[in-house]
Design a protein around this motif. Structure first.
Motif, PDB file in Angstrom:
ATOM      1  N   ALA A 101       0.833  -1.203   0.000  1.00  0.00           N
ATOM      2  CA  ALA A 101       0.000   0.000   0.000  1.00  0.00           C
ATOM      3  C   ALA A 101       0.866   1.251   0.000  1.00  0.00           C
ATOM      4  O   ALA A 101       0.584   2.229  -0.717  1.00  0.00           O
ATOM      5  CB  ALA A 101      -0.924  -0.011   1.212  1.00  0.00           C
ATOM      6  N   TYR A 102       1.930   1.245   0.797  1.00  0.00           N
ATOM      7  CA  TYR A 102       2.875   2.363   0.876  1.00  0.00           C
ATOM      8  C   TYR A 102       3.448   2.672  -0.506  1.00  0.00           C
ATOM      9  O   TYR A 102       3.482   3.829  -0.956  1.00  0.00           O
ATOM     10  CB  TYR A 102       3.972   1.984   1.863  1.00  0.00           C
ATOM     11  CG  TYR A 102       5.112   2.968   2.003  1.00  0.00           C
ATOM     12  CD1 TYR A 102       5.078   3.963   2.977  1.00  0.00           C
ATOM     13  CD2 TYR A 102       6.247   2.871   1.198  1.00  0.00           C
ATOM     14  CE1 TYR A 102       6.144   4.851   3.133  1.00  0.00           C
ATOM     15  CE2 TYR A 102       7.308   3.746   1.341  1.00  0.00           C
ATOM     16  CZ  TYR A 102       7.250   4.734   2.301  1.00  0.00           C
ATOM     17  OH  TYR A 102       8.296   5.605   2.440  1.00  0.00           O
ATOM     18  N   GLN A 103       3.901   1.630  -1.202  1.00  0.00           N
ATOM     19  CA  GLN A 103       4.501   1.811  -2.521  1.00  0.00           C
ATOM     20  C   GLN A 103       3.490   2.356  -3.523  1.00  0.00           C
ATOM     21  O   GLN A 103       3.809   3.241  -4.331  1.00  0.00           O
ATOM     22  CB  GLN A 103       5.081   0.479  -3.008  1.00  0.00           C
ATOM     23  CG  GLN A 103       6.288   0.022  -2.206  1.00  0.00           C
ATOM     24  CD  GLN A 103       6.549  -1.461  -2.307  1.00  0.00           C
ATOM     25  OE1 GLN A 103       5.815  -2.196  -2.978  1.00  0.00           O
ATOM     26  NE2 GLN A 103       7.585  -1.929  -1.622  1.00  0.00           N
ATOM     27  N   LYS A 104       2.267   1.858  -3.469  1.00  0.00           N
ATOM     28  CA  LYS A 104       1.244   2.331  -4.407  1.00  0.00           C
ATOM     29  C   LYS A 104       0.933   3.811  -4.184  1.00  0.00           C
ATOM     30  O   LYS A 104       0.740   4.573  -5.140  1.00  0.00           O
ATOM     31  CB  LYS A 104      -0.026   1.490  -4.281  1.00  0.00           C
ATOM     32  CG  LYS A 104       0.090   0.120  -4.922  1.00  0.00           C
ATOM     33  CD  LYS A 104      -1.276  -0.442  -5.261  1.00  0.00           C
ATOM     34  CE  LYS A 104      -1.158  -1.597  -6.231  1.00  0.00           C
ATOM     35  NZ  LYS A 104      -2.452  -1.996  -6.805  1.00  0.00           N
ATOM     36  N   ILE A 129      -5.951   6.172  -0.239  1.00  0.00           N
ATOM     37  CA  ILE A 129      -6.450   5.552   0.988  1.00  0.00           C
ATOM     38  C   ILE A 129      -6.513   4.039   0.778  1.00  0.00           C
ATOM     39  O   ILE A 129      -7.150   3.559  -0.171  1.00  0.00           O
ATOM     40  CB  ILE A 129      -7.848   6.090   1.359  1.00  0.00           C
ATOM     41  CG1 ILE A 129      -7.814   7.619   1.510  1.00  0.00           C
ATOM     42  CG2 ILE A 129      -8.352   5.437   2.643  1.00  0.00           C
ATOM     43  CD1 ILE A 129      -9.177   8.249   1.725  1.00  0.00           C
ATOM     44  N   PHE A 130      -5.852   3.297   1.661  1.00  0.00           N
ATOM     45  CA  PHE A 130      -5.779   1.844   1.529  1.00  0.00           C
ATOM     46  C   PHE A 130      -6.076   1.160   2.857  1.00  0.00           C
ATOM     47  O   PHE A 130      -5.785   1.710   3.929  1.00  0.00           O
ATOM     48  CB  PHE A 130      -4.374   1.411   1.082  1.00  0.00           C
ATOM     49  CG  PHE A 130      -4.070   1.644  -0.367  1.00  0.00           C
ATOM     50  CD1 PHE A 130      -4.009   0.584  -1.248  1.00  0.00           C
ATOM     51  CD2 PHE A 130      -3.833   2.925  -0.850  1.00  0.00           C
ATOM     52  CE1 PHE A 130      -3.716   0.782  -2.595  1.00  0.00           C
ATOM     53  CE2 PHE A 130      -3.541   3.144  -2.188  1.00  0.00           C
ATOM     54  CZ  PHE A 130      -3.480   2.075  -3.063  1.00  0.00           C
ATOM     55  N   VAL A 131      -6.616  -0.026   2.766  1.00  0.00           N
ATOM     56  CA  VAL A 131      -6.649  -0.943   3.903  1.00  0.00           C
ATOM     57  C   VAL A 131      -5.544  -1.964   3.682  1.00  0.00           C
ATOM     58  O   VAL A 131      -5.396  -2.515   2.585  1.00  0.00           O
ATOM     59  CB  VAL A 131      -8.005  -1.660   4.028  1.00  0.00           C
ATOM     60  CG1 VAL A 131      -7.900  -2.844   5.001  1.00  0.00           C
ATOM     61  CG2 VAL A 131      -9.087  -0.700   4.496  1.00  0.00           C
ATOM     62  N   ALA A 132      -4.735  -2.179   4.713  1.00  0.00           N
ATOM     63  CA  ALA A 132      -3.696  -3.207   4.663  1.00  0.00           C
ATOM     64  C   ALA A 132      -3.770  -4.004   5.959  1.00  0.00           C
ATOM     65  O   ALA A 132      -4.042  -3.449   7.021  1.00  0.00           O
ATOM     66  CB  ALA A 132      -2.316  -2.582   4.508  1.00  0.00           C
ATOM     67  N   GLY A 133      -3.533  -5.286   5.867  1.00  0.00           N
ATOM     68  CA  GLY A 133      -3.606  -6.097   7.083  1.00  0.00           C
ATOM     69  C   GLY A 133      -3.202  -7.520   6.831  1.00  0.00           C
ATOM     70  O   GLY A 133      -2.559  -7.842   5.823  1.00  0.00           O
ATOM     71  N   GLY A 134      -3.564  -8.382   7.759  1.00  0.00           N
ATOM     72  CA  GLY A 134      -3.221  -9.788   7.624  1.00  0.00           C
ATOM     73  C   GLY A 134      -4.137 -10.652   8.462  1.00  0.00           C
ATOM     74  O   GLY A 134      -4.757 -10.183   9.423  1.00  0.00           O
ATOM     75  N   VAL A 135      -4.223 -11.910   8.085  1.00  0.00           N
ATOM     76  CA  VAL A 135      -5.111 -12.839   8.782  1.00  0.00           C
ATOM     77  C   VAL A 135      -4.555 -14.247   8.676  1.00  0.00           C
ATOM     78  O   VAL A 135      -3.893 -14.588   7.690  1.00  0.00           O
ATOM     79  CB  VAL A 135      -6.538 -12.768   8.188  1.00  0.00           C
ATOM     80  CG1 VAL A 135      -6.562 -13.249   6.737  1.00  0.00           C
ATOM     81  CG2 VAL A 135      -7.524 -13.581   9.015  1.00  0.00           C
ATOM     82  N   GLU A 136      -4.817 -15.050   9.692  1.00  0.00           N
ATOM     83  CA  GLU A 136      -4.430 -16.457   9.654  1.00  0.00           C
ATOM     84  C   GLU A 136      -5.334 -17.263  10.568  1.00  0.00           C
ATOM     85  O   GLU A 136      -5.575 -16.865  11.710  1.00  0.00           O
ATOM     86  CB  GLU A 136      -2.988 -16.632  10.100  1.00  0.00           C
ATOM     87  CG  GLU A 136      -2.286 -17.809   9.465  1.00  0.00           C
ATOM     88  CD  GLU A 136      -2.029 -17.591   7.986  1.00  0.00           C
ATOM     89  OE1 GLU A 136      -2.513 -18.425   7.180  1.00  0.00           O
ATOM     90  OE2 GLU A 136      -1.362 -16.612   7.613  1.00  0.00           O
ATOM     91  N   SER A 137      -5.839 -18.375  10.058  1.00  0.00           N
ATOM     92  CA  SER A 137      -6.495 -19.361  10.902  1.00  0.00           C
ATOM     93  C   SER A 137      -5.659 -20.624  10.833  1.00  0.00           C
ATOM     94  O   SER A 137      -5.838 -21.467   9.947  1.00  0.00           O
ATOM     95  CB  SER A 137      -7.927 -19.651  10.436  1.00  0.00           C
ATOM     96  OG  SER A 137      -8.484 -20.696  11.226  1.00  0.00           O
ATOM     97  N   MET A 138      -4.710 -20.735  11.763  1.00  0.00           N
ATOM     98  CA  MET A 138      -3.834 -21.898  11.763  1.00  0.00           C
ATOM     99  C   MET A 138      -4.555 -23.146  12.261  1.00  0.00           C
ATOM    100  O   MET A 138      -4.087 -24.268  12.055  1.00  0.00           O
ATOM    101  CB  MET A 138      -2.582 -21.601  12.570  1.00  0.00           C
ATOM    102  CG  MET A 138      -1.754 -20.467  11.970  1.00  0.00           C
ATOM    103  SD  MET A 138      -0.212 -20.097  12.822  1.00  0.00           S
ATOM    104  CE  MET A 138       0.837 -21.434  12.242  1.00  0.00           C
ATOM    105  N   SER A 139      -5.731 -22.934  12.901  1.00  0.00           N
ATOM    106  CA  SER A 139      -6.569 -24.085  13.278  1.00  0.00           C
ATOM    107  C   SER A 139      -7.084 -24.809  12.045  1.00  0.00           C
ATOM    108  O   SER A 139      -7.342 -26.015  12.078  1.00  0.00           O
ATOM    109  CB  SER A 139      -7.767 -23.613  14.108  1.00  0.00           C
ATOM    110  OG  SER A 139      -7.373 -23.096  15.339  1.00  0.00           O
TER     111      SER A 139
END
Length: 425
Positions: free
Chosen positions: A98-101, A109-119
Protein backbone atom coordinates in the motif's frame (compact mmCIF):
# COMPACT_ATOMS: atom_id res chain seq x y z
CA UNK A 1 8.27 11.48 -0.73
CA UNK A 2 5.01 12.08 1.11
CA UNK A 3 4.64 10.46 4.50
CA UNK A 4 2.08 7.68 4.80
CA UNK A 5 -0.19 7.92 7.82
CA UNK A 6 -1.57 5.02 9.84
CA UNK A 7 -5.03 6.39 10.57
CA UNK A 8 -6.32 3.46 12.64
CA UNK A 9 -5.31 -0.08 13.51
CA UNK A 10 -7.18 -2.91 15.20
CA UNK A 11 -6.82 -6.64 15.68
CA UNK A 12 -8.77 -9.58 16.99
CA UNK A 13 -7.62 -11.42 20.09
CA UNK A 14 -4.84 -13.85 19.18
CA UNK A 15 -5.84 -17.37 20.26
CA UNK A 16 -4.05 -20.69 20.34
CA UNK A 17 -4.66 -22.90 17.33
CA UNK A 18 -7.32 -25.55 17.84
CA UNK A 19 -8.85 -23.47 20.61
CA UNK A 20 -11.39 -20.69 21.02
CA UNK A 21 -11.34 -19.45 17.41
CA UNK A 22 -11.05 -22.84 15.70
CA UNK A 23 -14.60 -22.64 14.36
CA UNK A 24 -13.99 -19.29 12.64
CA UNK A 25 -12.48 -19.43 9.16
CA UNK A 26 -9.78 -16.95 8.20
CA UNK A 27 -12.10 -14.92 5.95
CA UNK A 28 -14.60 -14.48 8.80
CA UNK A 29 -11.86 -13.40 11.23
CA UNK A 30 -10.56 -10.90 8.69
CA UNK A 31 -14.00 -9.54 7.84
CA UNK A 32 -14.80 -9.04 11.52
CA UNK A 33 -11.59 -7.04 12.06
CA UNK A 34 -12.03 -4.99 8.88
CA UNK A 35 -15.63 -4.12 9.70
CA UNK A 36 -14.50 -2.82 13.10
CA UNK A 37 -11.64 -0.87 11.50
CA UNK A 38 -14.13 0.92 9.25
CA UNK A 39 -16.47 1.62 12.17
CA UNK A 40 -13.74 3.01 14.43
CA UNK A 41 -12.17 5.17 11.74
CA UNK A 42 -15.53 6.54 10.61
CA UNK A 43 -14.44 6.35 6.98
CA UNK A 44 -16.89 5.93 4.13
CA UNK A 45 -15.65 2.59 2.72
CA UNK A 46 -16.33 3.90 -0.79
CA UNK A 47 -13.29 6.19 -0.32
CA UNK A 48 -10.94 3.20 0.00
CA UNK A 49 -8.84 2.79 -3.15
CA UNK A 50 -7.83 -0.82 -2.50
CA UNK A 51 -7.72 -3.56 0.13
CA UNK A 52 -4.47 -5.53 0.50
CA UNK A 53 -4.30 -8.39 2.99
CA UNK A 54 -1.54 -10.84 3.86
CA UNK A 55 -2.25 -14.53 4.34
CA UNK A 56 0.01 -17.58 4.30
CA UNK A 57 -2.12 -20.74 4.60
CA UNK A 58 -4.58 -19.59 1.96
CA UNK A 59 -7.86 -21.49 2.42
CA UNK A 60 -9.14 -23.38 -0.64
CA UNK A 61 -12.69 -22.13 -0.10
CA UNK A 62 -11.61 -18.45 -0.18
CA UNK A 63 -8.92 -17.95 -2.81
CA UNK A 64 -7.77 -14.33 -3.00
CA UNK A 65 -8.97 -14.09 0.59
CA UNK A 66 -8.49 -10.30 0.60
CA UNK A 67 -11.38 -9.90 -1.85
CA UNK A 68 -13.60 -12.24 0.17
CA UNK A 69 -12.83 -10.35 3.39
CA UNK A 70 -13.36 -6.97 1.74
CA UNK A 71 -16.82 -7.76 0.39
CA UNK A 72 -17.89 -9.59 3.56
CA UNK A 73 -16.87 -6.54 5.62
CA UNK A 74 -19.11 -4.24 3.60
CA UNK A 75 -16.54 -2.55 1.38
CA UNK A 76 -18.22 -1.74 -1.96
CA UNK A 77 -17.72 -4.30 -4.71
CA UNK A 78 -16.20 -1.55 -6.86
CA UNK A 79 -13.15 -1.44 -4.53
CA UNK A 80 -10.51 -3.95 -5.69
CA UNK A 81 -8.61 -6.25 -3.34
CA UNK A 82 -5.70 -8.64 -3.55
CA UNK A 83 -3.76 -11.01 -1.28
CA UNK A 84 -0.02 -11.00 -0.59
CA UNK A 85 2.12 -13.78 0.86
CA UNK A 86 5.58 -13.10 2.27
CA UNK A 87 5.23 -15.88 4.84
CA UNK A 88 5.60 -14.52 8.40
CA UNK A 89 5.84 -10.90 7.22
CA UNK A 90 2.72 -10.99 5.03
CA UNK A 91 0.86 -8.44 7.19
CA UNK A 92 3.79 -6.02 6.95
CA UNK A 93 4.15 -6.73 3.25
CA UNK A 94 0.50 -5.70 2.77
CA UNK A 95 1.33 -2.34 4.38
CA UNK A 96 4.50 -2.05 2.27
CA UNK A 97 2.51 -2.71 -0.91
CA UNK A 98 0.00 0.00 0.00
CA UNK A 99 2.87 2.36 0.88
CA UNK A 100 4.50 1.81 -2.52
CA UNK A 101 1.24 2.33 -4.41
CA UNK A 102 0.60 5.62 -2.65
CA UNK A 103 4.14 6.82 -3.33
CA UNK A 104 3.50 6.06 -7.02
CA UNK A 105 0.24 8.05 -6.82
CA UNK A 106 -1.84 4.93 -7.51
CA UNK A 107 -4.28 5.77 -4.73
CA UNK A 108 -4.61 7.76 -1.52
CA UNK A 109 -6.45 5.55 0.99
CA UNK A 110 -5.78 1.84 1.53
CA UNK A 111 -6.65 -0.94 3.90
CA UNK A 112 -3.70 -3.21 4.66
CA UNK A 113 -3.61 -6.10 7.08
CA UNK A 114 -3.22 -9.79 7.62
CA UNK A 115 -5.11 -12.84 8.78
CA UNK A 116 -4.43 -16.46 9.65
CA UNK A 117 -6.50 -19.36 10.90
CA UNK A 118 -3.83 -21.90 11.76
CA UNK A 119 -6.57 -24.09 13.28
CA UNK A 120 -7.85 -24.62 9.75
CA UNK A 121 -4.52 -25.61 8.23
CA UNK A 122 -5.40 -27.28 4.88
CA UNK A 123 -4.92 -31.05 4.99
CA UNK A 124 -4.48 -32.69 1.58
CA UNK A 125 -5.71 -36.06 0.40
CA UNK A 126 -3.10 -38.52 -0.84
CA UNK A 127 -2.10 -38.55 -4.51
CA UNK A 128 -3.37 -42.13 -4.85
CA UNK A 129 -6.80 -41.14 -3.54
CA UNK A 130 -6.87 -38.07 -5.79
CA UNK A 131 -6.02 -40.16 -8.86
CA UNK A 132 -8.63 -42.74 -7.90
CA UNK A 133 -11.35 -40.09 -7.46
CA UNK A 134 -10.41 -38.53 -10.81
CA UNK A 135 -10.68 -41.90 -12.56
CA UNK A 136 -14.00 -42.60 -10.85
CA UNK A 137 -15.37 -39.27 -12.04
CA UNK A 138 -14.37 -40.08 -15.62
CA UNK A 139 -15.82 -43.62 -15.59
CA UNK A 140 -18.83 -43.80 -17.87
CA UNK A 141 -20.27 -47.30 -17.45
CA UNK A 142 -21.39 -49.16 -14.34
CA UNK A 143 -18.84 -51.86 -15.17
CA UNK A 144 -15.96 -49.35 -15.20
CA UNK A 145 -17.10 -47.87 -11.88
CA UNK A 146 -17.35 -51.31 -10.27
CA UNK A 147 -13.84 -52.18 -11.44
CA UNK A 148 -12.51 -48.97 -9.88
CA UNK A 149 -14.35 -49.65 -6.64
CA UNK A 150 -12.59 -53.02 -6.47
CA UNK A 151 -9.25 -51.23 -6.80
CA UNK A 152 -9.92 -48.95 -3.83
CA UNK A 153 -7.65 -49.51 -0.82
CA UNK A 154 -8.20 -48.10 2.71
CA UNK A 155 -4.68 -46.61 2.80
CA UNK A 156 -5.78 -44.17 0.07
CA UNK A 157 -7.56 -42.28 2.84
CA UNK A 158 -4.37 -41.50 4.77
CA UNK A 159 -4.06 -37.68 4.72
CA UNK A 160 -1.04 -35.94 3.25
CA UNK A 161 -0.39 -33.44 6.06
CA UNK A 162 2.22 -30.84 5.07
CA UNK A 163 4.91 -29.99 7.60
CA UNK A 164 5.57 -26.40 8.62
CA UNK A 165 8.95 -26.77 6.96
CA UNK A 166 10.99 -24.80 4.48
CA UNK A 167 10.97 -26.45 1.03
CA UNK A 168 14.31 -24.79 0.24
CA UNK A 169 16.26 -26.44 3.05
CA UNK A 170 13.90 -29.20 4.28
CA UNK A 171 14.16 -27.87 7.84
CA UNK A 172 11.28 -27.02 10.13
CA UNK A 173 11.31 -23.52 11.57
CA UNK A 174 12.23 -25.01 14.94
CA UNK A 175 15.25 -26.69 13.41
CA UNK A 176 16.42 -23.36 11.96
CA UNK A 177 16.16 -21.90 15.48
CA UNK A 178 18.32 -24.76 16.79
CA UNK A 179 20.91 -23.93 14.13
CA UNK A 180 21.02 -20.28 15.24
CA UNK A 181 21.31 -21.31 18.89
CA UNK A 182 24.47 -23.23 17.96
CA UNK A 183 25.86 -20.55 15.61
CA UNK A 184 25.53 -17.80 18.23
CA UNK A 185 25.94 -19.95 21.35
CA UNK A 186 22.48 -19.06 22.64
CA UNK A 187 22.11 -21.13 25.80
CA UNK A 188 18.97 -22.82 27.07
CA UNK A 189 19.06 -20.43 30.05
CA UNK A 190 19.10 -17.38 27.75
CA UNK A 191 16.11 -18.75 25.85
CA UNK A 192 14.09 -19.55 28.97
CA UNK A 193 14.82 -16.13 30.45
CA UNK A 194 13.77 -14.39 27.23
CA UNK A 195 10.51 -16.38 27.07
CA UNK A 196 9.81 -15.55 30.71
CA UNK A 197 10.34 -11.86 29.94
CA UNK A 198 7.90 -12.07 27.03
CA UNK A 199 5.14 -13.58 29.17
CA UNK A 200 5.75 -11.24 32.10
CA UNK A 201 5.68 -8.14 29.89
CA UNK A 202 2.57 -9.28 28.02
CA UNK A 203 0.85 -10.10 31.32
CA UNK A 204 1.72 -6.69 32.77
CA UNK A 205 0.57 -4.92 29.60
CA UNK A 206 -2.74 -6.77 29.66
CA UNK A 207 -3.35 -5.94 33.32
CA UNK A 208 -2.59 -2.28 32.57
CA UNK A 209 -5.15 -2.31 29.74
CA UNK A 210 -2.57 -1.56 27.07
CA UNK A 211 -4.10 -3.94 24.53
CA UNK A 212 -7.65 -2.74 25.10
CA UNK A 213 -7.57 -0.10 22.36
CA UNK A 214 -6.12 -2.40 19.71
CA UNK A 215 -8.16 -5.56 20.38
CA UNK A 216 -11.66 -5.94 18.93
CA UNK A 217 -13.84 -8.09 21.23
CA UNK A 218 -15.12 -11.00 19.17
CA UNK A 219 -18.21 -13.19 19.76
CA UNK A 220 -17.29 -16.83 20.14
CA UNK A 221 -18.87 -19.53 17.98
CA UNK A 222 -20.94 -21.61 17.85
CA UNK A 223 -23.60 -19.69 19.85
CA UNK A 224 -21.87 -16.27 19.63
CA UNK A 225 -23.21 -15.46 23.10
CA UNK A 226 -19.83 -14.85 24.78
CA UNK A 227 -17.29 -12.17 23.94
CA UNK A 228 -13.53 -12.79 23.84
CA UNK A 229 -11.54 -9.61 24.44
CA UNK A 230 -7.99 -10.75 25.15
CA UNK A 231 -5.23 -13.02 23.87
CA UNK A 232 -5.35 -16.48 25.41
CA UNK A 233 -1.71 -17.54 25.08
CA UNK A 234 -0.28 -15.23 27.74
CA UNK A 235 0.53 -17.34 30.79
CA UNK A 236 -0.14 -15.48 34.02
CA UNK A 237 2.33 -16.41 36.72
CA UNK A 238 4.78 -17.99 34.28
CA UNK A 239 7.96 -19.01 36.14
CA UNK A 240 11.47 -19.85 35.06
CA UNK A 241 11.16 -23.19 36.85
CA UNK A 242 8.18 -24.14 34.67
CA UNK A 243 10.09 -23.30 31.49
CA UNK A 244 13.15 -25.23 32.64
CA UNK A 245 11.08 -28.42 32.98
CA UNK A 246 10.18 -28.51 29.27
CA UNK A 247 12.02 -30.89 26.96
CA UNK A 248 13.49 -29.86 23.59
CA UNK A 249 10.79 -29.94 20.92
CA UNK A 250 12.77 -30.14 17.66
CA UNK A 251 16.01 -31.92 18.51
CA UNK A 252 15.22 -34.16 21.44
CA UNK A 253 18.77 -35.42 21.91
CA UNK A 254 20.97 -32.31 21.87
CA UNK A 255 18.51 -29.45 21.25
CA UNK A 256 17.61 -26.47 23.42
CA UNK A 257 14.51 -24.98 21.77
CA UNK A 258 11.30 -25.95 23.58
CA UNK A 259 7.61 -25.31 23.06
CA UNK A 260 7.86 -22.73 25.82
CA UNK A 261 10.50 -20.72 23.96
CA UNK A 262 8.69 -20.90 20.62
CA UNK A 263 5.91 -18.73 19.24
CA UNK A 264 2.48 -20.30 19.41
CA UNK A 265 0.39 -21.70 16.58
CA UNK A 266 -2.25 -18.97 16.51
CA UNK A 267 -5.47 -17.69 14.94
CA UNK A 268 -6.03 -13.97 14.47
CA UNK A 269 -6.38 -10.94 12.21
CA UNK A 270 -5.01 -7.38 12.20
CA UNK A 271 -6.09 -4.46 10.00
CA UNK A 272 -4.67 -0.99 9.24
CA UNK A 273 -6.17 2.06 7.54
CA UNK A 274 -3.43 3.91 5.66
CA UNK A 275 -3.53 7.16 3.73
CA UNK A 276 -1.34 9.90 2.31
CA UNK A 277 -0.56 12.63 4.80
CA UNK A 278 -2.30 15.10 2.48
CA UNK A 279 -5.55 13.11 2.81
CA UNK A 280 -5.77 13.36 6.60
CA UNK A 281 -7.69 16.62 6.51
CA UNK A 282 -10.29 15.01 4.26
CA UNK A 283 -10.74 12.20 6.82
CA UNK A 284 -10.82 14.60 9.74
CA UNK A 285 -8.65 12.34 11.86
CA UNK A 286 -5.36 12.54 13.73
CA UNK A 287 -3.32 9.46 12.85
CA UNK A 288 -1.71 6.93 15.15
CA UNK A 289 1.54 7.76 13.36
CA UNK A 290 3.42 7.51 10.10
CA UNK A 291 5.35 4.91 8.13
CA UNK A 292 8.49 6.44 6.68
CA UNK A 293 10.52 3.55 5.26
CA UNK A 294 10.40 -0.18 4.41
CA UNK A 295 13.10 -2.62 3.42
CA UNK A 296 13.37 -6.32 2.55
CA UNK A 297 16.35 -8.70 2.35
CA UNK A 298 17.12 -12.27 1.36
CA UNK A 299 19.45 -14.68 3.20
CA UNK A 300 20.29 -18.33 3.82
CA UNK A 301 16.95 -20.18 4.30
CA UNK A 302 18.57 -22.36 6.98
CA UNK A 303 19.20 -19.22 9.01
CA UNK A 304 15.97 -17.43 8.22
CA UNK A 305 15.73 -16.25 11.83
CA UNK A 306 18.53 -13.74 11.19
CA UNK A 307 16.25 -11.88 8.77
CA UNK A 308 15.77 -8.93 11.18
CA UNK A 309 19.54 -8.49 11.60
CA UNK A 310 20.04 -8.13 7.85
CA UNK A 311 16.86 -6.08 7.34
CA UNK A 312 17.60 -3.67 10.20
CA UNK A 313 21.16 -3.14 8.95
CA UNK A 314 19.89 -2.32 5.45
CA UNK A 315 17.12 -0.10 6.81
CA UNK A 316 19.56 1.94 8.87
CA UNK A 317 21.89 2.32 5.89
CA UNK A 318 19.05 3.44 3.61
CA UNK A 319 17.56 5.86 6.12
CA UNK A 320 20.82 7.24 7.51
CA UNK A 321 19.72 6.47 11.07
CA UNK A 322 21.49 4.70 13.93
CA UNK A 323 20.08 1.90 16.07
CA UNK A 324 20.33 3.93 19.27
CA UNK A 325 18.04 6.62 17.82
CA UNK A 326 14.98 4.39 18.10
CA UNK A 327 12.85 4.82 21.19
CA UNK A 328 11.14 1.44 20.83
CA UNK A 329 11.85 -1.68 18.78
CA UNK A 330 9.62 -4.64 17.92
CA UNK A 331 11.18 -7.87 16.62
CA UNK A 332 8.74 -10.70 16.05
CA UNK A 333 9.49 -13.55 18.43
CA UNK A 334 9.37 -16.58 16.18
CA UNK A 335 11.63 -18.22 18.76
CA UNK A 336 13.45 -16.88 21.79
CA UNK A 337 16.70 -18.32 20.37
CA UNK A 338 16.10 -16.45 17.13
CA UNK A 339 15.63 -13.02 18.73
CA UNK A 340 18.64 -13.50 21.02
CA UNK A 341 20.70 -14.52 17.96
CA UNK A 342 19.58 -11.32 16.18
CA UNK A 343 20.66 -9.28 19.22
CA UNK A 344 24.08 -10.95 19.18
CA UNK A 345 24.46 -10.57 15.40
CA UNK A 346 23.69 -6.83 15.48
CA UNK A 347 26.25 -6.33 18.29
CA UNK A 348 28.95 -8.42 16.57
CA UNK A 349 31.79 -6.80 14.61
CA UNK A 350 32.60 -10.18 13.07
CA UNK A 351 29.02 -10.55 11.78
CA UNK A 352 29.17 -6.99 10.43
CA UNK A 353 32.41 -7.65 8.53
CA UNK A 354 31.61 -11.12 7.19
CA UNK A 355 27.87 -10.87 6.53
CA UNK A 356 27.08 -7.16 6.16
CA UNK A 357 30.39 -6.07 4.57
CA UNK A 358 30.69 -3.10 6.90
CA UNK A 359 33.46 -2.02 9.25
CA UNK A 360 31.66 -1.94 12.58
CA UNK A 361 28.77 -3.61 14.38
CA UNK A 362 25.26 -2.30 13.79
CA UNK A 363 24.70 -1.69 17.48
CA UNK A 364 23.42 -3.04 20.79
CA UNK A 365 19.68 -3.36 21.36
CA UNK A 366 18.61 -1.99 24.71
CA UNK A 367 16.14 -4.60 26.02
CA UNK A 368 14.27 -1.93 27.93
CA UNK A 369 13.17 -0.72 24.48
CA UNK A 370 12.60 -4.14 22.88
CA UNK A 371 9.16 -5.79 22.76
CA UNK A 372 8.15 -3.85 25.86
CA UNK A 373 4.65 -5.40 25.90
CA UNK A 374 5.83 -8.93 25.20
CA UNK A 375 5.96 -10.67 21.86
CA UNK A 376 4.85 -13.68 19.88
CA UNK A 377 6.21 -16.20 22.41
CA UNK A 378 3.43 -14.95 24.72
CA UNK A 379 0.93 -13.19 22.46
CA UNK A 380 1.05 -15.62 19.55
CA UNK A 381 2.05 -15.59 15.89
CA UNK A 382 -0.80 -15.91 13.37
CA UNK A 383 1.51 -15.96 10.37
CA UNK A 384 -0.26 -13.54 8.02
CA UNK A 385 -1.29 -11.10 10.75
CA UNK A 386 1.85 -10.63 12.84
CA UNK A 387 3.48 -7.97 10.64
CA UNK A 388 0.42 -5.74 10.86
CA UNK A 389 0.11 -6.42 14.61
CA UNK A 390 3.66 -5.15 15.20
CA UNK A 391 2.82 -1.84 13.52
CA UNK A 392 -0.36 -1.41 15.57
CA UNK A 393 1.24 -2.31 18.90
CA UNK A 394 4.37 -0.22 18.31
CA UNK A 395 2.54 2.94 17.22
CA UNK A 396 0.16 2.79 20.16
CA UNK A 397 3.01 2.30 22.62
CA UNK A 398 5.01 5.17 21.12
CA UNK A 399 1.99 7.44 21.63
CA UNK A 400 1.44 6.10 25.14
CA UNK A 401 5.04 6.86 26.11
CA UNK A 402 5.12 10.17 24.22
CA UNK A 403 8.02 8.84 22.13
CA UNK A 404 8.73 9.51 18.48
CA UNK A 405 10.67 6.82 16.63
CA UNK A 406 10.05 3.09 16.32
CA UNK A 407 11.43 0.16 14.34
CA UNK A 408 9.61 -3.10 13.57
CA UNK A 409 11.05 -6.22 11.95
CA UNK A 410 10.32 -9.90 11.30
CA UNK A 411 12.19 -12.99 10.19
CA UNK A 412 10.61 -14.84 7.28
CA UNK A 413 10.54 -18.53 6.39
CA UNK A 414 12.41 -19.17 3.16
CA UNK A 415 15.27 -16.90 4.17
CA UNK A 416 14.07 -13.30 4.14
CA UNK A 417 13.68 -10.36 6.51
CA UNK A 418 11.57 -7.21 6.50
CA UNK A 419 11.65 -4.04 8.56
CA UNK A 420 10.03 -0.61 8.70
CA UNK A 421 10.43 2.72 10.47
CA UNK A 422 7.46 4.28 12.28
CA UNK A 423 7.13 7.84 13.51
CA UNK A 424 4.74 9.51 15.95
CA UNK A 425 4.22 13.24 16.49
Amino acid sequence: MERIAVVEGVRTPFCKGGGKLKDMEADDLGAFALKELIARSGIDPALIDEVIIGNVLQPPHATNIARVISVKAGVPESVPAYTVNRNCASGMEAAASAYQKMQLDMGSIFVAGGVESMSNFPVLISKQYRDWLSALGKARTIKDKLLLLLKFRPHFLAPDTPKIADPLCSMTMGETAELLSRDFKVTRKEQDEFALMSHQRASEARKAGKFKDEIVPIPLPPKFDKMLDQDDGVREGQTLADLEKLKPAFNKLTGSVTAGTSSQVTDGAAMLLLCKESELQKLGRKPLGYISCFTEVGLDPRRMGLGPAFAIAKLLKNSGRRLEEFDLIEINEAFAAQVVAVEKALASEEFARKQLKQDKAVGVIDRSRLNVNGGAVAIGHPLGASGARLIITLLRELKRQNKKLGLASLCIGGGQGQACILEVE
